[in-house]
Design an enzyme around this catalytic site. Sequence first.
Site, short mmCIF file in Angstrom:
data_model
loop_
_atom_site.label_atom_id
_atom_site.label_comp_id
_atom_site.label_asym_id
_atom_site.label_seq_id
_atom_site.Cartn_x
_atom_site.Cartn_y
_atom_site.Cartn_z
N ARG A 196 0.82 -1.22 0.00
CA ARG A 196 0.00 0.00 0.00
C ARG A 196 0.85 1.27 0.00
O ARG A 196 0.46 2.28 -0.57
CB ARG A 196 -0.94 -0.01 1.22
N ILE B 85 -7.12 7.59 -0.81
CA ILE B 85 -7.04 6.14 -0.87
C ILE B 85 -7.92 5.63 0.28
O ILE B 85 -7.80 6.09 1.41
CB ILE B 85 -5.58 5.65 -0.74
N SER B 86 -8.83 4.72 -0.03
CA SER B 86 -9.77 4.24 0.98
C SER B 86 -9.05 3.51 2.10
O SER B 86 -7.97 2.95 1.91
CB SER B 86 -10.80 3.30 0.35
N ARG B 87 -9.66 3.52 3.29
CA ARG B 87 -9.08 2.77 4.40
C ARG B 87 -9.09 1.29 4.05
O ARG B 87 -10.02 0.80 3.35
CB ARG B 87 -9.82 3.04 5.70
N PRO B 88 -8.11 0.54 4.48
CA PRO B 88 -8.01 -0.87 4.12
C PRO B 88 -9.25 -1.70 4.47
O PRO B 88 -9.62 -2.60 3.71
CB PRO B 88 -6.78 -1.34 4.90
#
Length: 214
Positions: free
Chosen positions: A38, A64-67
């Site tokens: 990431r 970037i979206s949270r995992p």
Amino acid sequence: MQQDTFRHKGMRQRLVDELRKKGMDDAAVLAAIGAVPRHCFLDSVFDSRAYQDAALPIGEGQTISRPLTVARQSSLLEVFPGAKVLEVGTGSGYQSLVLDKLGAEVYSIERQRNLYMKTKPLLESFKSGVRCFYGDGYRGLPQFAPFDRILVTCGAADFPNDLLAQLAVGGIMVIPLGSPTQVMTKVVRTTLTDMQVSEHGDFSFVPMLSKKSE
């Protein structure tokens, strides 16, 4: 591309463990997240935060979206090896590569030119099979339809009809619907005219924009 060090791999494993503790039990998705560096999709200034379960800025007003969000969307999508997937909103490319690691044939569309110009070569550097396109996500990629799966990675006010038209019978669309927060919505096309819709919790996404920037 940044190096993927033992330190990064250790942080990534801790992230996978954290996601598992938060209820993510999809082994294939966890393995994909464990395989994707990431930090390579973020500016180096965020290196120490790359494996936190948090959304982070990537420029152009996007994130970037949270995992955990990536994991949940990917799991809801029920990707199978060889699945033809349309991703609306390439963004950093992180979700794209997770789908690629799941064995999908990924077609990803991005409306922000600067992000597209940055992300396309990054994904190519991973020797992924992701095919990137610059265009209006609301219109999708009808020339490549139908798709087995469609994943929308930005918040939409309503179902985009053009995208629904590109979903194969038996296919699944996962889309965050609503404003200012969204409900993660799963759509299964059961026939040419019928769909089953289910809701899977509240999320927060950047909005889906209706016109392609130039």
